[in-house]
Design a protein around this motif. Structure first.
Motif, short mmCIF file in Angstrom:
data_model
loop_
_atom_site.label_atom_id
_atom_site.label_comp_id
_atom_site.label_asym_id
_atom_site.label_seq_id
_atom_site.Cartn_x
_atom_site.Cartn_y
_atom_site.Cartn_z
N ILE A 6 -3.03 -9.39 -28.11
CA ILE A 6 -2.96 -7.98 -28.50
C ILE A 6 -4.21 -7.28 -27.97
O ILE A 6 -5.33 -7.79 -28.13
N ALA A 7 -4.03 -6.13 -27.34
CA ALA A 7 -5.17 -5.39 -26.79
C ALA A 7 -6.19 -5.11 -27.89
O ALA A 7 -5.84 -4.58 -28.95
N THR A 8 -7.44 -5.46 -27.63
CA THR A 8 -8.47 -5.35 -28.65
C THR A 8 -9.74 -4.76 -28.06
O THR A 8 -10.19 -5.18 -26.98
N THR A 9 -10.30 -3.80 -28.77
CA THR A 9 -11.57 -3.19 -28.40
C THR A 9 -12.51 -3.24 -29.60
O THR A 9 -12.10 -2.92 -30.72
N LEU A 10 -13.75 -3.63 -29.36
CA LEU A 10 -14.78 -3.57 -30.37
C LEU A 10 -15.71 -2.40 -30.04
O LEU A 10 -16.09 -2.23 -28.88
N VAL A 11 -16.07 -1.61 -31.05
CA VAL A 11 -17.03 -0.53 -30.87
C VAL A 11 -18.23 -0.86 -31.74
O VAL A 11 -18.09 -1.09 -32.96
N GLN A 12 -19.40 -0.87 -31.14
CA GLN A 12 -20.59 -1.38 -31.82
C GLN A 12 -21.80 -0.54 -31.46
O GLN A 12 -22.03 -0.25 -30.29
N GLN A 43 -25.29 -6.41 -33.41
CA GLN A 43 -24.51 -6.50 -32.18
C GLN A 43 -24.11 -7.93 -31.84
O GLN A 43 -23.04 -8.17 -31.27
N ALA A 44 -24.95 -8.90 -32.18
CA ALA A 44 -24.68 -10.30 -31.84
C ALA A 44 -23.36 -10.80 -32.42
O ALA A 44 -22.72 -11.69 -31.86
N VAL A 45 -22.94 -10.24 -33.55
CA VAL A 45 -21.69 -10.68 -34.18
C VAL A 45 -20.50 -10.29 -33.32
O VAL A 45 -19.61 -11.11 -33.04
#
Length: 312
Positions: free
Chosen positions: A247-253, A262-264
């Protein structure tokens, strides 16, 4: 130029930490300064008072009757702890609705009082309820298509994007990976959820890294029932162990996030890459934890754009 007048390439670590902490306090105050926004409809997906979903109809500049709107499902954060409920993200839900999305804001059972939170020096709210928190998220998403037809006919459930902030980002990633759960997991599904994608905001996406960094005062360990059951239950709850989802996934951090570092997020993206899946990772300079859900912050507009890229 005298040595003591030479510019420094970077601030001393202590100075940087202090600035990050001060910025986080200001950003949190801004995010929580908006009055709650009442939903257009509310529906229950179970008998418990926390088993409810708030619905927000699209009200963007275009005529909402012209076409069905993509559905954004929000899973709120707050370290899965009782003091933080869905009300604190209702301004974010309204922000998305005003951009033309149909929105479902999900409540779920969280940890109650009486547990030990070591970093807080005593008793405090425990993170999550095992297995009720996951029970609720699974039940809410399973019930959502029927509830949307009744409560939010302007929504197109075929264009659904899951989003969640912090602990809610974990829940969004987990919900998209239910088909990868162990065979004996009660929440397992036969196949991937029919989603356009997931946009996880500063998510607790890797429990191993979160445990090492003591994110949110040991929230990941508490959520899995403590140190004695942490390793055993990770296979059922840790998104970093549930890849690739397909499933298309984007993380915004935010790069300046001192709540969920951010390391997580980076560790989750690395785990997905090792499994053969590309996960988007949008890193925002000079942004901490809370602007991602703060309608007054530029970062919140970035979040809406990331959702739109998957939804429209």
């Amino acid at each position: 130029m005298p040595d003591d007048a030479a510019p420094r390439d970077a601030a001393e670590p202590g100075d940087a930490d202090a600035r990050d902490a001060a910025r986080d306090t200001q950003e949190e105050a801004s995010a929580f300064s908006h009055p709650p926004v009442d939903p257009d409809a509310v529906a229950a997906y179970g008998d418990h008072p926390d088993q409810v979903i708030d619905f927000y109809a699209p009200r963007g500049p275009d005529d909402p009757a012209a076409a069905l709107a993509p559905l954004v499902v929000i899973l709120h954060g707050g370290a899965w702890r009782t003091p933080y409920d869905r009300r604190h993200v209702t301004p974010f839900a309204d922000f998305l609705a005003r951009r033309g999305f149909a929105v479902a804001n999900v409540e779920y059972r969280r940890g109650g009082a009486g547990g030990t939170v070591p970093a807080q020096g005593g008793k405090g709210p425990v993170a999550g309820r095992w297995p009720e928190t996951l029970d609720d998220v699974a039940a809410a998403l399973d019930a959502l298509p029927a509830l949307v037809r009744e409560a939010l006919p302007q929504a197109d459930p075929r264009r659904t994007v899951l989003t969640g902030h912090s602990a809610g980002g974990h829940l969004a990633l987990w919900a998209a990976a239910r088909h990868l759960l162990p065979a004996d997991a009660p929440w397992r599904t036969d196949g991937p959820a029919p989603l356009r994608g997931v946009v996880a905001l500063a998510p607790l996406a890797d429990f191993g890294v979160a445990e090492k960094l003591d994110v949110c005062s040991g929230a990941a360990v508490q959520f899995l029932g403590g140190a004695a059951t942490f390793a055993e239950r990770r296979a059922y709850a840790d998104p970093a162990l549930l890849v690739p989802t397909g499933i298309a996934t984007t993380l915004v951090q935010g790069r300046g996030d001192v709540v969920v570092p951010q390391a997580v997020a980076e560790s989750y993206a690395d785990a997905a890459a090792r499994a053969g899946e590309v996960v988007g990772l949008t890193l925002l300079e000079d942004v901490g934890h809370f602007p991602l859900i703060d309608p007054a912050a530029d970062a919140c507009a970035v979040v809406a754009e990331e959702i739109g890229q998957l939804a429209w």
